[in-house]
Design a protein around this motif. Structure first.
Motif: not given
Ligand code: SIN
Ligand code: FE
Length: 292
Positions: A60, A62, A64, A66, A72, A89, A115-117, A119, A263
């Motif tokens: 994966r 990211n 995330t 929610d 997350s 986050l 969503r906030t991610t 990376r 974001q």
């Protein structure tokens, strides 16, 4: 036209001059990337251990947060580490939300937080099929998340602890990109059938607009001569800088870098200063069809 507008704000809160807000919103709606070279997001001491490629589950890219469940997914973390990452986050989401409401008074109250991610993967090391490869120029359109024409505003922060930049390329104006690919969508009979079927769609979650944007996303990425030959403008975002753009409009490719926060917000086109510049209005003018 340079596709970047540099804004020298140095803090997440505080009064923003009306001229700065006007310049920012004009550039944003025109399809530029707003670049804040002095706006860095602070990572707390206990959070540095989270800046590792290993925190992401499997391949994966990211992790995330929610906004609906405030939890997350996509990480390997459990217990305190997971709580710490979620707090990070959440803090990013809150700082950025306050900042954009402040920077864009015209949008205040209308930006829908999505969503906030995080990376954590090195972009250079990724191996994906062309459709999923964000190192290729594209506008954002997601099969599982139709927008129905709503805008996608994304704010990014480079938090690389070793001081490495995140490097992007930005392409030509949305109208020019669409002018290249739209005629090709009509040329084949399958595409014609698709256009006809689209015209009959009245409800359904994936609107005609979403179908068209997905086609543009895929066709653009799969066209290697377009990828090589079209206009490219490289931008290097230093560690501890922030940038944002409407990613449904700005052709972008992420070439290299590791450790970013992001974001997403959605915005109904009715709340734009000039809705005529939105991808849905541009495509409706070009096709003569109502798309959502
Ligand atoms: C993308 O939206 O295509 C990726 C941007 C990034 O992770 O820098
Ligand atoms: Fe993208």
């Amino acid at each position: 036209m340079t596709p970047i507008e540099t804004i020298n704000l140095g803090g997440w809160s505080g009064i923003i001059a009306a001229e700065t807000s006007d310049r920012a919103i004009e550039a944003l709606e025109c399809g530029k990337v707003l670049f804040f070279p002095h706006l860095g997001f602070d990572i707390h001491k206990g959070e540095y251990a989270l800046l590792s490629a290993d925190v992401a589950k499997g391949d994966r890219k990211n992790i995330t947060l929610d906004p609906e469940t405030d939890t997350s997914h996509g990480s390997n973390l459990e217990g305190d580490d997971r709580t710490r990452l979620e707090a990070l986050l959440r803090r990013y989401a809150e700082s950025v939300s306050a900042f954009v409401q402040n920077l864009f008074p015209a949008y205040a109250g209308h930006l829908q937080r999505a969503r906030t991610t995080f990376r954590p993967a090195e972009i250079l090391d990724r191996n994906y099929s062309p459709r999923k490869d964000d190192r290729l120029l594209h506008v954002d359109a997601f099969p599982s998340r139709p927008t129905g024409g709503r805008r996608i505003l994304r704010v990014f922060g480079n938090v690389n602890p070793a001081g490495r930049a995140r490097v992007w390329e930005v392409g030509e104006a949305f109208e020019d990109f669409a002018a290249t690919f739209l005629p090709r969508l009509h040329r084949t009979s399958a595409a014609k059938a698709w256009v006809l079927s689209v015209l009959r769609i009245t409800k359904g979650r994936r609107t005609a607009y979403d179908q068209l944007m997905l086609q543009l996303h895929d066709r653009g990425k799969l066209d290697s001569s377009y990828q090589r030959g079209s206009l490219h403008h490289q931008i290097s975002f230093p560690s501890q800088s922030t940038w944002m753009c409407f990613t449904d409009q700005v052709l972008h490719a992420a070439l290299s870098g590791q450790f970013a926060l992001e974001q997403t917000f959605h915005l109904n086109v009715a709340h734009m200063v000039d809705a005529g510049r939105s991808p849905i209005k541009v495509l409706e003018r070009m096709t003569g069809v109502t798309l959502a």
